[in-house]
Each structure stands twice: as structure tokens, then as C-alpha cells.
Scaffold this motif. Structure first.
Motif, PDB file in Angstrom:
ATOM      1  N   THR A  12       0.857  -1.240  -0.014  1.00  0.00           N
ATOM      2  CA  THR A  12      -0.077   0.058   0.064  1.00  0.00           C
ATOM      3  C   THR A  12       0.775   1.241   0.025  1.00  0.00           C
ATOM      4  OG1 THR A  12      -1.660  -1.211   1.258  1.00  0.00           O
ATOM      5  CG2 THR A  12      -2.004   1.344   1.227  1.00  0.00           C
ATOM      6  N   MET A  43      -4.402  -5.429   1.035  1.00  0.00           N
ATOM      7  CA  MET A  43      -4.190  -5.468   2.678  1.00  0.00           C
ATOM      8  C   MET A  43      -4.153  -6.756   3.088  1.00  0.00           C
ATOM      9  SD  MET A  43      -7.376  -2.591   3.461  1.00  0.00           S
ATOM     10  CE  MET A  43      -8.612  -3.122   2.350  1.00  0.00           C
ATOM     11  N   SER A  45      -0.628  -8.488   4.955  1.00  0.00           N
ATOM     12  CA  SER A  45       0.296  -8.158   5.702  1.00  0.00           C
ATOM     13  C   SER A  45       1.078  -7.154   4.894  1.00  0.00           C
ATOM     14  CB  SER A  45       1.241  -9.512   6.174  1.00  0.00           C
ATOM     15  OG  SER A  45       0.288 -10.229   7.002  1.00  0.00           O
ATOM     16  N   GLU A  48      -0.216  -3.794   4.967  1.00  0.00           N
ATOM     17  CA  GLU A  48      -0.112  -3.020   6.214  1.00  0.00           C
ATOM     18  C   GLU A  48      -1.620  -2.753   6.815  1.00  0.00           C
ATOM     19  OE1 GLU A  48       2.949   0.252   6.122  1.00  0.00           O
ATOM     20  OE2 GLU A  48       3.055  -0.266   4.229  1.00  0.00           O
ATOM     21  N   PHE A  49      -2.369  -3.809   6.489  1.00  0.00           N
ATOM     22  CA  PHE A  49      -3.720  -3.775   7.089  1.00  0.00           C
ATOM     23  C   PHE A  49      -3.801  -3.335   8.410  1.00  0.00           C
ATOM     24  CE2 PHE A  49      -2.784  -7.980   8.225  1.00  0.00           C
ATOM     25  CZ  PHE A  49      -3.567  -8.030   9.304  1.00  0.00           C
ATOM     26  N   TYR A  50      -2.986  -3.917   9.309  1.00  0.00           N
ATOM     27  CA  TYR A  50      -2.989  -3.767  10.705  1.00  0.00           C
ATOM     28  C   TYR A  50      -2.805  -2.399  11.207  1.00  0.00           C
ATOM     29  CZ  TYR A  50       1.796  -3.929   9.255  1.00  0.00           C
ATOM     30  OH  TYR A  50       2.983  -3.841   8.605  1.00  0.00           O
ATOM     31  N   ARG A  57      -9.252   1.682   5.377  1.00  0.00           N
ATOM     32  CA  ARG A  57      -9.555   0.421   4.493  1.00  0.00           C
ATOM     33  C   ARG A  57     -10.623   0.427   3.568  1.00  0.00           C
ATOM     34  NH1 ARG A  57      -8.699  -4.457   9.115  1.00  0.00           N
ATOM     35  NH2 ARG A  57      -8.456  -5.823   7.138  1.00  0.00           N
ATOM     36  N   ILE A  76      -9.589  -9.125  -1.099  1.00  0.00           N
ATOM     37  CA  ILE A  76      -9.400  -8.072  -0.347  1.00  0.00           C
ATOM     38  C   ILE A  76      -9.157  -8.590   1.101  1.00  0.00           C
ATOM     39  CG2 ILE A  76     -10.483  -5.915   0.809  1.00  0.00           C
ATOM     40  CD1 ILE A  76     -10.404  -5.673  -2.155  1.00  0.00           C
ATOM     41  N   GLY A  77      -8.269  -8.154   1.855  1.00  0.00           N
ATOM     42  CA  GLY A  77      -8.007  -8.616   3.300  1.00  0.00           C
ATOM     43  C   GLY A  77      -9.146  -7.654   4.138  1.00  0.00           C
ATOM     44  N   THR A  78      -9.530  -8.521   4.851  1.00  0.00           N
ATOM     45  CA  THR A  78     -10.587  -7.789   5.606  1.00  0.00           C
ATOM     46  C   THR A  78     -10.798  -8.453   7.171  1.00  0.00           C
ATOM     47  OG1 THR A  78     -12.399  -9.771   4.979  1.00  0.00           O
ATOM     48  CG2 THR A  78     -12.194  -7.409   3.780  1.00  0.00           C
ATOM     49  N   CYS A  80     -10.334  -8.721  10.905  1.00  0.00           N
ATOM     50  CA  CYS A  80     -10.306  -7.715  12.071  1.00  0.00           C
ATOM     51  C   CYS A  80     -10.180  -8.394  13.570  1.00  0.00           C
ATOM     52  CB  CYS A  80     -11.480  -6.664  12.041  1.00  0.00           C
ATOM     53  SG  CYS A  80     -11.750  -5.741  10.436  1.00  0.00           S
TER      54      CYS A  80
END
Length: 300
Positions: A12, A43, A45, A48-50, A57, A76-78, A80
């Protein structure tokens, strides 16, 4: 043997204030798509989704879905920390036009399989699209075991794939062997670049790993060699990738290092990451430059 695929867990691009660099992100997507990579994982690792808020996001989901416009597979990394947030973000992505989400389970506490089954069960019942499981025991503190995964697949038909970020290929092989008899279309991807060919030979679907941000054209050629059963060429590229993997050794956290390498390669991005990750320092930058010279020499 399944048709091999290599998907990129996309970096990202951020501005120095932590906002999304819209133009740079679009350029990264276009470069990967034009190279012929098999898909984009947003998104993960590497993305940097975290460190991103739910609102940011969602902003990135809107950007990628609109810009890619179905020119490539998008996941898509979702994931949570809570079921409620994961369902909300997953369905936001699906409603925006994405067809697939990838969900890492909650981290910090080592959860029981009863908790994990509750987590993924509630999510699978509520999310309106395809789900990929993201197994990363070094970061979550526990493993989504082959037996646990098979149990989920028997209950929820929208769980369609799995990313196994485990360096030990024996783990991934056991997962493939455990599920493929009942679910032959289930996709199992390795999370380490150098395991791509091993994954395919074990009956998996390929790899989702970060070095393809830097040299997507090499990984596209690797996929073609494997699919053409040209194992001499596949072995040659394996040697390239083994050398490229030295990039991960420059710093304990590779994301700023990868961004620096992409800048040296000519990409118009910044090597800024969400804090607390720092930009590559002078020593690391010199190591990246030396690495790039060596890689360019062996692939030329």
C-alpha cells in the motif's frame, strides 16, 4: 497437477502524512496487471492492513475495485480483531464489487479451536462472497490445522481457499492431502515465494508472496514454465527467486525494504509506511542497492 497461479500481496503506497497515495497505488496495480500476474491481494500483511483504520481500509477498497475494474482477480484482506468488524468490512468489500475476501483470524491471544470455529462460522454465515482463510501462526499464535480446515469446508461452501504462511512445506502438503479428496477445487497457496514449485507439485494452487511486487515479470515467467511443464526453466527461475529472497534478510520487517527496492527499480512510490514502521536507514538503503545490482546481474 492444478494450473499454477501466482498472486501478489500488494504493498500500500502512502503519503508522508499516512494518507493513501492514490496515484501511486493505481500505478502499482496497473504495473502488476499489465505484467500478467494472476491476481492482487489487497491489505494482506504486505499491505499494512493492521495499521489502517476501518475508514482508510474502506477508502482503499473503493480505490482498488474501481480502478482495477475486473481486469484482474482481486482478493481483499478484511480480517479484524472482532467478528462484527470483520463482517462489516467484508460485506463492504463485496458490496463495492469485490468477489473475494481473505481473513486472518484474531491475533494476540492463542485461541481454541472452539473459538476459531465460532469466529469463522459466524463470518461465513454472514459474508456474501468467497472467503479465503489466512493462516499465519507466527503472527496469530496458533495454527489453522488441516483437520480444522476440513471441518469448516464441510459446513461452509463459501470458504474457497487458504493462504498458508508457514515456511515448512510439510504443513502445506498435509493440508492439501487432507482436503483435496473431498474438495478438489479448494485453492491452497503458499505464503513464501521459494515454495511456489513445491506447492504445485504437492497438488496446491501456487503462491501469494511479496517479491512479485518487485519483479512481477519474473514470477509470470515462472508460472508459465510450471504450467508448460518446462522444469528446467522453472529450476532456473527458482535460483533467481532464491537470490531475491535475500531481500527479507536486510531488516526484521521487510515492508520498508521492499518499498525502497521498488523505488530503485523505478516505481514512483515513497518508502513511507504506517508507523511504527520506519523508512530504510542509510545502511539498509545501501544493502538494498547492492541487492538490486546483484539481482539485475543474474536475471539479465
Amino acid at each position: 497437477m492444478k494450473k499454477a497461479k501466482f498472486l501478489t500481496p500488494v504493498i500500500t503506497a502512502f503519503n508522508t502524512d499516512g494518507s493513501l497515495d492514490v496515484r501511486a497505488n493505481k500505478d502499482v496495480y496497473d504495473r502488476l496487471i499489465n505484467s500478467g500476474i494472476d491476481g492482487l491481494v489487497i491489505m494482506g500483511s504486505t499491505g499494512e492492513f493492521y495499521a489502517m483504520s476501518i475508514e482508510q481500509r474502506k477508502e482503499l477498497i473503493d480505490l482498488v475495485v474501481t480502478h482495477v475494474d475486473k481486469r484482474a482477480k482481486v482478493i481483499i484482506g478484511t480480517g479484524c480483531m472482532t467478528i462484527e468488524d470483520t463482517i462489516e468490512l467484508s460485506n463492504y468489500a463485496i458490496d463495492a464489487g469485490a468477489e473475494n475476501v481473505i481473513i486472518v483470524s484474531p491475533y494476540y491471544f492463542s485461541l481454541t479451536y472452539e473459538s476459531l470455529e465460532f469466529y469463522y462460522g459466524r463470518i461465513s454465515e454472514s459474508v456474501k462472497g468467497n472467503i479465503y482463510l489466512y493462516n499465519y501462526p507466527d503472527r496469530t499464535g496458533y495454527d489453522l490445522s488441516p483437520e480444522f480446515t476440513l471441518n469448516l469446508l464441510r459446513k461452509y461452501n463459501n470458504i474457497v481457499g487458504y493462504k498458508d504462511t508457514v515456511s515448512e512445506m510439510g504443513h502445506t502438503r498435509k493440508l492439501i492431502q487432507t482436503v483435496q479428496g473431498e474438495f478438489p477445487e479448494f485453492e491452497v497457496f503458499s505464503g513464501f515465494d521459494e515454495n511456489f514449485v513445491h506447492n504445485i507439485l504437492a497438488g496446491g494452487s501456487g503462491c501469494i508472496s511479496a517479491l512479485s511486487n518487485l519483479y512481477p515479470e519474473i514470477f509470470v515467467k515462472w508460472v508459465k514454465a510450471v504450467n508448460d511443464k518446462n522444469m528446467d526453466r522453472a529450476a532456473e527461475i527458482q535460483n533467481y527467486v532464491n537470490k531475491m529472497s535475500e531481500l527479507y534478510e536486510i531488516s526484521p520487517c521487510f515492508i520498508p525494504i521492499l518499498k525502497k527496492a521498488m523505488m530503485i527499480k523505478g516505481m514512483h512510490i515513497k518508502d513511507y509506511c504506517k508507523t511504527p514502521l520506519l523508512q530504510a536507514d542509510e545502511k539498509q538503503s545501501s544493502a538494498v542497492e547492492k541487492f538490486m545490482e546483484e539481482v539485475e546481474h543474474i536475471i539479465s
